[in-house]
Design an enzyme around this catalytic site. Structure first.
Site, PDB file in Angstrom:
ATOM      1  N   GLY A 203       2.678  -1.069   4.327  1.00  0.00           N
ATOM      2  CA  GLY A 203       2.753   0.349   3.971  1.00  0.00           C
ATOM      3  C   GLY A 203       4.191   0.761   3.744  1.00  0.00           C
ATOM      4  O   GLY A 203       4.777   0.544   2.687  1.00  0.00           O
ATOM      5  N   GLY A 204       4.787   1.359   4.775  1.00  0.00           N
ATOM      6  CA  GLY A 204       6.138   1.923   4.678  1.00  0.00           C
ATOM      7  C   GLY A 204       7.164   1.016   4.018  1.00  0.00           C
ATOM      8  O   GLY A 204       7.925   1.457   3.149  1.00  0.00           O
TER       9      GLY A 204
ATOM     10  N   SER B 126       3.016  -1.806  10.422  1.00  0.00           N
ATOM     11  CA  SER B 126       4.463  -1.886  10.693  1.00  0.00           C
ATOM     12  C   SER B 126       5.073  -3.252  10.367  1.00  0.00           C
ATOM     13  O   SER B 126       5.976  -3.706  11.073  1.00  0.00           O
ATOM     14  CB  SER B 126       4.769  -1.487  12.144  1.00  0.00           C
ATOM     15  OG  SER B 126       4.412  -0.130  12.358  1.00  0.00           O
TER      16      SER B 126
ATOM     17  N   GLU C  35      -7.049   4.954   7.742  1.00  0.00           N
ATOM     18  CA  GLU C  35      -6.800   6.367   7.409  1.00  0.00           C
ATOM     19  C   GLU C  35      -8.022   6.973   6.718  1.00  0.00           C
ATOM     20  O   GLU C  35      -8.323   8.146   6.875  1.00  0.00           O
ATOM     21  CB  GLU C  35      -5.537   6.475   6.541  1.00  0.00           C
ATOM     22  CG  GLU C  35      -4.284   6.263   7.386  1.00  0.00           C
ATOM     23  CD  GLU C  35      -3.120   5.641   6.656  1.00  0.00           C
ATOM     24  OE1 GLU C  35      -3.109   5.628   5.415  1.00  0.00           O
ATOM     25  OE2 GLU C  35      -2.193   5.154   7.344  1.00  0.00           O
TER      26      GLU C  35
ATOM     27  N   GLY D 174       2.120   2.575  10.708  1.00  0.00           N
ATOM     28  CA  GLY D 174       3.076   3.670  10.522  1.00  0.00           C
ATOM     29  C   GLY D 174       3.777   4.102  11.798  1.00  0.00           C
ATOM     30  O   GLY D 174       4.446   5.126  11.835  1.00  0.00           O
TER      31      GLY D 174
ATOM     32  N   ASN E 279       0.875  -1.175   0.000  1.00  0.00           N
ATOM     33  CA  ASN E 279       0.000   0.000   0.000  1.00  0.00           C
ATOM     34  C   ASN E 279       0.910   1.222   0.000  1.00  0.00           C
ATOM     35  O   ASN E 279       1.457   1.596   1.031  1.00  0.00           O
ATOM     36  CB  ASN E 279      -0.895  -0.046   1.246  1.00  0.00           C
ATOM     37  CG  ASN E 279      -1.731   1.209   1.404  1.00  0.00           C
ATOM     38  OD1 ASN E 279      -1.815   2.035   0.490  1.00  0.00           O
ATOM     39  ND2 ASN E 279      -2.358   1.361   2.566  1.00  0.00           N
ATOM     40  N   TRP E 280       1.074   1.806  -1.167  1.00  0.00           N
ATOM     41  CA  TRP E 280       2.017   2.932  -1.290  1.00  0.00           C
ATOM     42  C   TRP E 280       1.456   4.229  -0.698  1.00  0.00           C
ATOM     43  O   TRP E 280       2.187   5.212  -0.572  1.00  0.00           O
ATOM     44  CB  TRP E 280       2.393   3.150  -2.771  1.00  0.00           C
ATOM     45  CG  TRP E 280       3.204   2.037  -3.375  1.00  0.00           C
ATOM     46  CD1 TRP E 280       3.693   0.926  -2.741  1.00  0.00           C
ATOM     47  CD2 TRP E 280       3.648   1.941  -4.741  1.00  0.00           C
ATOM     48  NE1 TRP E 280       4.396   0.142  -3.626  1.00  0.00           N
ATOM     49  CE2 TRP E 280       4.388   0.738  -4.862  1.00  0.00           C
ATOM     50  CE3 TRP E 280       3.487   2.741  -5.873  1.00  0.00           C
ATOM     51  CZ2 TRP E 280       4.962   0.327  -6.074  1.00  0.00           C
ATOM     52  CZ3 TRP E 280       4.056   2.345  -7.079  1.00  0.00           C
ATOM     53  CH2 TRP E 280       4.788   1.148  -7.169  1.00  0.00           C
ATOM     54  N   LYS E 281       0.202   4.248  -0.394  1.00  0.00           N
ATOM     55  CA  LYS E 281      -0.461   5.446   0.149  1.00  0.00           C
ATOM     56  C   LYS E 281      -0.169   6.662  -0.749  1.00  0.00           C
ATOM     57  O   LYS E 281      -0.079   6.511  -1.957  1.00  0.00           O
ATOM     58  CB  LYS E 281      -0.034   5.667   1.607  1.00  0.00           C
ATOM     59  CG  LYS E 281      -0.259   4.414   2.456  1.00  0.00           C
ATOM     60  CD  LYS E 281      -0.115   4.644   3.927  1.00  0.00           C
ATOM     61  CE  LYS E 281      -0.348   3.330   4.662  1.00  0.00           C
ATOM     62  NZ  LYS E 281      -0.288   3.477   6.115  1.00  0.00           N
TER      63      LYS E 281
ATOM     64  N   HIS F 126      -9.750   1.425   4.814  1.00  0.00           N
ATOM     65  CA  HIS F 126      -8.477   1.596   5.523  1.00  0.00           C
ATOM     66  C   HIS F 126      -8.700   2.561   6.685  1.00  0.00           C
ATOM     67  O   HIS F 126      -9.483   3.505   6.562  1.00  0.00           O
ATOM     68  CB  HIS F 126      -7.413   2.136   4.563  1.00  0.00           C
ATOM     69  CG  HIS F 126      -6.043   2.106   5.166  1.00  0.00           C
ATOM     70  ND1 HIS F 126      -5.618   3.056   6.062  1.00  0.00           N
ATOM     71  CD2 HIS F 126      -5.026   1.218   5.038  1.00  0.00           C
ATOM     72  CE1 HIS F 126      -4.383   2.747   6.446  1.00  0.00           C
ATOM     73  NE2 HIS F 126      -4.002   1.640   5.842  1.00  0.00           N
TER      74      HIS F 126
ATOM     75  N   GLU G 159      -5.747  -4.624  10.724  1.00  0.00           N
ATOM     76  CA  GLU G 159      -4.738  -3.581  10.894  1.00  0.00           C
ATOM     77  C   GLU G 159      -5.016  -2.801  12.172  1.00  0.00           C
ATOM     78  O   GLU G 159      -5.803  -1.842  12.149  1.00  0.00           O
ATOM     79  CB  GLU G 159      -4.767  -2.619   9.701  1.00  0.00           C
ATOM     80  CG  GLU G 159      -4.442  -3.270   8.376  1.00  0.00           C
ATOM     81  CD  GLU G 159      -3.797  -2.285   7.416  1.00  0.00           C
ATOM     82  OE1 GLU G 159      -2.711  -2.592   6.927  1.00  0.00           O
ATOM     83  OE2 GLU G 159      -4.379  -1.204   7.186  1.00  0.00           O
TER      84      GLU G 159
HETATM   85  P1  PGA Z   1       2.558   0.504   7.643  1.00  0.00           P
HETATM   86  O1  PGA Z   1       1.111   0.672   6.966  1.00  0.00           O
HETATM   87  O2  PGA Z   1       3.121  -0.808   7.151  1.00  0.00           O
HETATM   88  O3  PGA Z   1       3.354   1.686   7.180  1.00  0.00           O
HETATM   89  O4  PGA Z   1       2.343   0.478   9.125  1.00  0.00           O
HETATM   90  C1  PGA Z   1       0.255  -0.425   6.789  1.00  0.00           C
HETATM   91  C2  PGA Z   1      -1.060   0.039   6.203  1.00  0.00           C
HETATM   92  O5  PGA Z   1      -1.562   1.083   6.604  1.00  0.00           O
HETATM   93  O6  PGA Z   1      -1.631  -0.628   5.314  1.00  0.00           O
END
Ligand code: PGA
Length: 257
Positions: free
Chosen positions: A234-235, A213, A97, A173, A9-11, A95, A167
């Protein structure tokens, strides 16, 4: 063990050149890990070009969001069929977010899930508790409520197309990953909810990813849990090498199972 799904997930990150380069590296490396299903979810403006890079590769394309209507006056939005049009197989929905910053409720997520399925996409539906909810011992209740609401009224055939992503909001994050036991506990609960609503075989077939994470250093242990079928990353998905180390860990988990 079923074929795990590792999705990046590149956001809201990367520019066009970086997106192309990263997708090309992942596509090149992914051929070495056929036991793992790999997907990339770039920002919407890069879906088309990343889709072209991934064409003829084993890596699937996914969107990060979609609207619940098929077309119309919804400025700034994308319909599920538009995502299909540029080659998407998956779409991340609900998600945390989006729930937190854009007010998406379980009802909205449910409408989006149905629209995505209708268009032929496989929704990756995210669920998870906040730190406050975990500390108040409400995790199980929160997960149940999100499961009931976000996945309301889905048929057996439909739920089999859905990917669940547990999640925990406090782990996204933040570098604070859930322990393998904490993840396994919620994954087992989700499996049980699926079994109660559908049946044993369906519960077993649905992919349940962990997200929050996930890094090369912790992926192996998380992915070796019996009910963890993949990761939403994500990251660590922004660097090809890190992401592919997570894919390699998923491959090792399949081999060990
Ligand atoms: P993260 O994000 O790996 O940076 O914690 C995961 C996500 O939100 O899908």
């Amino acid at each position: 063990m079923k074929r795990p799904l590792i999705a990046g997930n590149w956001k809201m990150n990367l520019n066009r050149t970086q997106a192309i380069t990263l997708a090309a590296s992942v596509a090149q490396e992914a051929v070495h890990w056929p036991t793992v299903h790999v997907a990339l979810c770039p920002p919407a403006v890069y879906l088309d070009v990343v889709g072209q890079v991934l064409r003829n590769s084993p890596v699937a394309l996914g969107g990060q969001n979609a609207h619940w209507e098929t077309a119309g006056a919804y400025t700034g939005e994308l319909s599920p069929s538009m995502l299909v049009d540029v080659g998407c197989v998956f779409v991340i929905l609900g998600h945390s977010e989006r729930r937190q910053y854009f007010g998406e409720t379980d009802e909205v997520v449910n409408r989006k899930v149905k629209a995505a399925l209708e268009a032929g996409l496989r929704p990756i539906v995210c669920l998870g508790e906040t730190l406050q909810q975990r500390e108040a011992d409400q995790t199980q209740q929160v997960i149940r409520t999100q499961f009931e609401g976000s996945l309301a009224d889905l048929s057996l055939d439909e739920i089999r197309q859905v990917v669940l992503a547990y999640e925990p909001v406090w782990a996204i994050g933040t570098g604070k990953v859930a322990t393998p036991q904490q993840a396994e506990e919620v994954h087992a609960l989700l499996r049980q909810l699926l079994q109660q609503r559908y049946n044993e075989a369906t519960a077993r077939a649905v992919i349940i990813q962990y997200g929050g994470s996930v890094k090369p250093e912790n992926a192996a242990e998380l992915l070796s849990q019996p009910n963890v079928d993949g990761a939403l990353v994500g990251g660590a998905s922004l660097k090809a090498q890190d992401f592919m180390r997570i894919v390699a860990a998923a491959h090792a988990a399949v081999e060990d199972a």
